[in-house]
Scaffold this active site. Sequence first.
Site, PDB file in Angstrom:
ATOM      1  N   HIS A   1      11.279   1.168   5.441  1.00 47.97           N
ATOM      2  CA  HIS A   1      10.197   0.302   4.986  1.00 47.97           C
ATOM      3  C   HIS A   1      10.312   0.019   3.497  1.00 47.97           C
ATOM      4  CE1 HIS A   1       6.334  -1.652   5.170  1.00 47.97           C
ATOM      5  NE2 HIS A   1       5.822  -0.833   4.269  1.00 47.97           N
TER       6      HIS A   1
ATOM      7  N   ASP B   1      12.749   0.485   9.792  1.00 50.59           N
ATOM      8  CA  ASP B   1      11.395   0.630   9.262  1.00 50.59           C
ATOM      9  C   ASP B   1      10.545   1.470  10.206  1.00 50.59           C
ATOM     10  OD1 ASP B   1       8.771   0.271   8.316  1.00 50.59           O
ATOM     11  OD2 ASP B   1       9.214  -1.730   7.567  1.00 50.59           O
TER      12      ASP B   1
ATOM     13  N   TRP C   1       0.864  -1.190   0.000  1.00 53.00           N
ATOM     14  CA  TRP C   1       0.000   0.000   0.000  1.00 53.00           C
ATOM     15  C   TRP C   1       0.889   1.225   0.000  1.00 53.00           C
ATOM     16  CZ3 TRP C   1      -0.618   4.263   3.146  1.00 53.00           C
ATOM     17  CH2 TRP C   1      -1.832   4.952   3.071  1.00 53.00           C
TER      18      TRP C   1
ATOM     19  N   SER D   1       4.885  -5.637   2.466  1.00 46.63           N
ATOM     20  CA  SER D   1       4.058  -4.801   3.328  1.00 46.63           C
ATOM     21  C   SER D   1       2.632  -5.343   3.408  1.00 46.63           C
ATOM     22  CB  SER D   1       4.096  -3.360   2.837  1.00 46.63           C
ATOM     23  OG  SER D   1       3.535  -2.487   3.777  1.00 46.63           O
ATOM     24  N   MET D   2       1.647  -4.579   2.939  1.00 47.89           N
ATOM     25  CA  MET D   2       0.267  -5.057   2.943  1.00 47.89           C
ATOM     26  C   MET D   2       0.127  -6.362   2.184  1.00 47.89           C
ATOM     27  SD  MET D   2      -3.159  -3.137   1.523  1.00 47.89           S
ATOM     28  CE  MET D   2      -4.744  -4.009   1.650  1.00 47.89           C
TER      29      MET D   2
END
Length: 287
Positions: free
Chosen positions: A253, A225, A29, A96-97
């Site tokens: 991140h 991150d 995302w 991530s997502m």
Amino acid sequence: MPYIETRDGTELYVKEWGDGRPVILIHGWPLSADSWDPVALALAESGFRAISYDRRGFGRSDQPFDGYDYDTLSDDLADVMDAMEADEDASLVGFSMGGGEVARYMSRHQGKGVVSTALVGSIVPFMLKTGDNPDGLPREQFDEMIDGIMQDKPAFFATFFKQFFGVGMLSSPVSQEVLDWAWGIANQSGLKPAVACVDAFGETDFRGDLSSFGVPTLVIHGTGDAIVPVQIARNAAANIAGAQLIEYDGAPHGLFVPERDRLIDDLLTFLGATHAGAPTTGAFQQV
């Protein structure tokens, strides 16, 4: 086949590069499949079939009003794999997502056709701080994100990507052009999808999905991150049987830009070691 249709009629944009064993790349995302391009190119040049797609609501895919829960998103992943005939001897890589789609696919779809998985900067197993999850983030942080998006989406993303890529007052691991590129992709997302997905990755508890992995799994995370704390990755690695954890010291991140070459090398080593489900013992050391 630039588009595939999911079971609820949503059209998803799909990219396919190379031939060989399929590796499905699920983006984070609020980006798109394009964020995987350097990795996808390296995979294709190394004899893999790299498949990436824009999540519903993002990039070039449809923007339906509903379907931003992880059950539906994992069904979308299953539909991409089926339409691309990539549901045998496949590897899933979620950033991530995108790690949430991997986890929910492994439980909801019994890991059909998957021989290995990788979680990169992932939100799995649980992002929300609760009484039994002290390592998570308070609900207020997700509410602030939603408020920022609703008030001024372009301004929010301009600030967000500085944190995403670890940009500070005196130094930046990425160029201004990278920030501009990410900002442009993020603003292709629909307002409803952008907000709904914050709720999805912020509140979905994947702890019950972890026992379903059952395949070699690599976890990669940056210790710097500022979006998803590294302890989240440590929790995932500790609770996925046989998972291997690699921490990138100080990496942000969005490590796929400043740590691109290392990420590609680690993924290629892992995917090569797990070809056709080969054991990974000794391939990596847990840190």
